[in-house]
Design an enzyme around this catalytic site. Structure first.
Site, mmCIF file in Angstrom:
data_model
loop_
_atom_site.group_PDB
_atom_site.id
_atom_site.type_symbol
_atom_site.label_atom_id
_atom_site.label_comp_id
_atom_site.label_asym_id
_atom_site.label_seq_id
_atom_site.Cartn_x
_atom_site.Cartn_y
_atom_site.Cartn_z
ATOM 1 N N GLU A 64 -7.873 0.068 5.711
ATOM 2 C CA GLU A 64 -6.797 0.901 5.182
ATOM 3 C C GLU A 64 -7.354 1.759 4.049
ATOM 4 O O GLU A 64 -7.823 1.235 3.031
ATOM 5 C CB GLU A 64 -5.614 0.059 4.680
ATOM 6 N N HIS A 112 -4.040 -10.166 6.739
ATOM 7 C CA HIS A 112 -3.723 -9.146 5.730
ATOM 8 C C HIS A 112 -4.574 -9.318 4.465
ATOM 9 O O HIS A 112 -4.651 -10.411 3.924
ATOM 10 C CB HIS A 112 -2.238 -9.310 5.383
ATOM 11 N N GLU A 114 -7.525 -6.937 7.882
ATOM 12 C CA GLU A 114 -7.126 -5.674 7.272
ATOM 13 C C GLU A 114 -7.517 -5.750 5.809
ATOM 14 O O GLU A 114 -7.434 -6.816 5.199
ATOM 15 C CB GLU A 114 -5.607 -5.502 7.406
ATOM 16 N N ASP A 138 -8.110 -3.019 1.976
ATOM 17 C CA ASP A 138 -7.787 -1.751 1.324
ATOM 18 C C ASP A 138 -9.021 -1.176 0.647
ATOM 19 O O ASP A 138 -9.644 -1.846 -0.186
ATOM 20 C CB ASP A 138 -6.691 -1.983 0.275
ATOM 21 N N HIS A 162 -6.469 -3.094 -3.783
ATOM 22 C CA HIS A 162 -5.173 -2.628 -3.302
ATOM 23 C C HIS A 162 -4.513 -1.652 -4.265
ATOM 24 O O HIS A 162 -4.074 -0.568 -3.883
ATOM 25 C CB HIS A 162 -4.252 -3.831 -3.057
HETATM 26 O O1 G3P Z 1 -2.051 -1.981 6.490
HETATM 27 C C1 G3P Z 1 -0.926 -2.784 6.427
HETATM 28 C C2 G3P Z 1 -0.551 -3.156 5.022
HETATM 29 O O2 G3P Z 1 -1.683 -3.593 4.342
HETATM 30 C C3 G3P Z 1 0.084 -2.037 4.262
HETATM 31 O O3 G3P Z 1 0.605 -2.444 3.030
HETATM 32 O O4 G3P Z 1 0.590 -2.487 0.587
HETATM 33 O O5 G3P Z 1 -0.289 -4.412 1.835
HETATM 34 O O6 G3P Z 1 -1.567 -2.287 1.774
HETATM 35 P P1 G3P Z 1 -0.208 -2.930 1.770
HETATM 36 MG MG MG Z 2 -3.246 -2.744 3.105
#
Ligand code: G3P
Ligand code: MG
Length: 259
Positions: free
Chosen positions: A124, A22, A49, A51, A64
């Site tokens: 993402e 993450h 993953e 952002d 993020h």
């Molecule tokens: O993509 C999964 C996760 O990253 C979604 O939540 O807020 O950590 O971007 P967040």
């Molecule tokens: Mg995310």
């Protein structure tokens, strides 16, 4: 937009690893930095993953939040800043002085690093408010160019239906997954209209029968953010394909290999 032709039939064989780090390196490195990717790769992770959003001058970069405040030494809304201004900020020291000087990287820098480290990617799309369509379109176009010719293209996801719709229009061949907190009643309609291959959801609101229903519809499932090993195993037993975790120290790349 009319229904996007689905690419789901091409994805019966899910090409992605089962454990996804993450925000790059989970809780072991400052999120969404190149150091985070290196941390993930150094622990053997094979997928990350992160952002992605747009600066004021339309550079795709990693962050993020809507503002730079929490994860850098700067202040203000990212949507109002040029990438040159963003690139000068220290995105590492807030986490630990060891990471001083880490920047918010461009997607181009991230693509180069992921390819060099052998990391698959879940991009993402995280638009600044009001920039959903532009962000979806530009991220998809950038991903298409940056990963051109690579056998395992990044998986695009977003909480924003509009952003994912724009991504689908710009690069229909890229795999997509709609991202939810709790899975809503209209998930089948979203999947059909967006031509998604996967559904991404917060594991906290899921149960086994719901996972079975989503899998029976032909979608792959990625769940976030799973930090307890026992919970990861339970979700895998329900049929979840991939888990996104902060605890890459506890839930390694092969944790679900026999699940
Ligand atoms: O993509 C999964 C996760 O990253 C979604 O939540 O807020 O950590 O971007 P967040
Ligand atoms: Mg995310």
């Amino acid at each position: 937009m009319s229904d996007t032709p689905t690419t789901a039939h091409l994805w019966r064989h899910w090409p992605y690893p089962r454990v996804v780090s993450h925000r790059g390196g989970g809780k072991l490195a400052p999120e969404n930095t190149l150091a985070a990717f290196e941390m993930g790769a150094s622990l053997g992770l094979r997928m990350v993953e992160f952002d992605a959003k747009l600066s004021a001058d339309n550079v795709v970069f990693l962050l993020h939040d809507d503002t730079v405040d929490r994860t850098s030494n700067g202040h203000g809304a990212a949507a109002q800043m040029t990438y040159d201004e963003i690139a000068k900020l220290d995105a590492g020291s807030w986490f630990d002085e060891r990471f001083a000087g880490q920047a918010m990287p461009t997607l181009a820098q991230v693509a180069e690093r992921c390819l060099a480290l052998g990391l698959a990617a879940n991009v993402e799309i995280k638009p600044c408010p009001g920039r959903e369509v532009e962000t979806g379109k530009r991220v998809a176009e950038a991903v298409r160019t940056l990963w051109a010719g690579h056998p395992q293209p990044p998986l695009l996801s977003s909480f924003s239906y509009e952003a994912l719709e724009a991504a689908a229009a710009a690069a229909p061949e890229l795999p997509r997954g709609m991202l939810y907190e709790a899975v809503p009643a209209h998930w089948r309609d979203d999947a059909r209209k967006l031509g998604t291959v996967s559904l991404h959801a917060n594991h906290k609101h899921l149960d086994g029968p719901q996972v079975s229903e989503i899998k029976a519809a032909g979608l792959q499932m990625l769940v976030y953010t799973v930090n307890e090993p026992a919970r990861a195993r339970e979700l895998a037993a329900w049929g979840v394909d991939a888990i996104c975790t902060d605890r890459i120290d506890l839930i390694g790349a092969d944790f679900l290999a026999d699940a």
